[in-house]
Design a protein around this motif. Structure first.
Motif, short mmCIF file in Angstrom:
data_model
loop_
_atom_site.label_atom_id
_atom_site.label_comp_id
_atom_site.label_asym_id
_atom_site.label_seq_id
_atom_site.Cartn_x
_atom_site.Cartn_y
_atom_site.Cartn_z
N GLY A 9 0.59 -1.22 0.07
CA GLY A 9 0.18 -0.02 0.07
C GLY A 9 0.83 1.39 0.07
O GLY A 9 2.00 1.34 0.31
N ARG A 10 0.38 2.30 -0.26
CA ARG A 10 0.91 3.86 -0.44
C ARG A 10 0.02 4.93 -0.07
O ARG A 10 -1.13 4.57 0.13
N GLU A 11 0.63 5.82 0.76
CA GLU A 11 -0.19 6.98 1.38
C GLU A 11 0.73 8.09 0.72
O GLU A 11 1.77 8.22 0.55
N ALA A 12 -0.12 9.33 0.88
CA ALA A 12 0.22 10.50 0.34
C ALA A 12 -0.27 11.63 1.10
O ALA A 12 -1.60 11.41 1.61
N LEU A 13 0.35 12.67 1.19
CA LEU A 13 -0.28 14.05 1.81
C LEU A 13 0.02 15.10 0.79
O LEU A 13 1.17 15.25 0.50
N VAL A 14 -0.83 15.92 0.61
CA VAL A 14 -0.61 17.00 -0.46
C VAL A 14 -1.25 18.15 0.45
O VAL A 14 -2.53 18.03 1.03
N ILE A 15 -0.45 19.20 0.60
CA ILE A 15 -1.02 20.51 1.31
C ILE A 15 -0.75 21.69 0.30
O ILE A 15 0.35 22.08 -0.05
N GLY A 16 -1.88 22.15 0.11
CA GLY A 16 -1.96 23.47 -1.10
C GLY A 16 -1.53 24.77 -0.37
O GLY A 16 -1.55 24.84 0.98
N LYS A 17 -1.48 25.71 -1.34
CA LYS A 17 -1.13 27.00 -0.92
C LYS A 17 -2.53 27.66 -0.07
O LYS A 17 -2.23 28.40 0.72
N ASN A 18 -3.54 27.03 0.02
CA ASN A 18 -4.56 27.20 0.57
C ASN A 18 -4.70 26.57 2.00
O ASN A 18 -5.46 26.96 2.87
N LEU A 19 -3.49 25.95 2.40
CA LEU A 19 -3.47 25.18 3.48
C LEU A 19 -4.73 24.06 4.06
O LEU A 19 -4.88 23.86 5.05
N VAL A 20 -5.01 23.68 2.99
CA VAL A 20 -6.02 22.45 3.06
C VAL A 20 -5.31 21.31 2.63
O VAL A 20 -4.88 21.01 1.32
#
Length: 187
Positions: A149-160
């Motif tokens: 399995g894999r996991e990812a975290l993305v955080i935008g410029k809008n901090l969401v």
């Protein structure tokens, strides 16, 4: 001591108001033209900044409807990048108080869906991280579990933040997408 004597005894000398010099004479003191121009320019800049701050609206949503739409847009984007699911997605949503203890609220969503077993978690995460890196979002990914399995975290410029977990089993790949909105404005 008479009244006339008290008027002559002053702590400070009487001030004379500044006067423009006679024509042809040099300007002196604070009444120079450069000083007056500088005061006028500084006053105009201060007024412009004050007006700009007073009428500018933040681009970030501050209502519950706005932050909900912002989060759902990103969850839908990730879902679209994953490809066609085996069945319909299941959304668990909630509105919670802000963690800072203020009067604002946060929208929380967890979407689960089942992808075909042919989907490679590594390739799917790579596709999503590449798409978000192109948008200049902060991206991190790592292995998840012992079954590939894999996991990812993305955080935008809008901090969401958007968290994605792909967990394969023998018949399918379970995808879990979790996101929390920013806090709404109080009041």
């Amino acid at each position: 001591m008479s009244v006339s004597d008290s008027r002559t005894w002053r702590l400070f000398a009487p001030k004379k108001p500044p006067r423009l010099p006679p024509k042809g004479e040099r300007w002196g003191g604070l009444l120079r033209p450069a000083t007056l121009v500088t005061v006028g320019v500084v006053g105009a800049v201060v007024a412009a900044v004050w007006i700009g701050v007073a009428v500018a609206r933040p681009s970030a949503p501050t209502t519950l409807e706005g932050v909900t739409a912002e989060v759902m847009t990103e969850v839908d984007t990730v879902t679209g990048l994953l490809g066609d699911p085996v069945g319909p997605a299941d959304d668990a949503t909630d509105v919670i108080p802000c963690p800072d203890g203020g009067a604002g609220q946060q929208y929380v969503v967890t979407r689960t869906e089942t992808l075909p077993a042919s989907v490679s978690p590594g390739d799917a995460i790579d596709t999503i991280t590449a798409a978000y890196e192109q948008r200049e979002w902060k991206v991190s990914s790592s292995p998840f579990g012992t079954e590939g399995g894999r996991e990812a975290l993305v955080i935008g410029k809008n901090l969401v933040p958007v968290e994605l977990t792909l967990a394969p089993d023998d018949t399918a790949v379970k995808a879990t997408i979790h996101s929390e909105s920013r806090c709404t404005a109080a009041g």
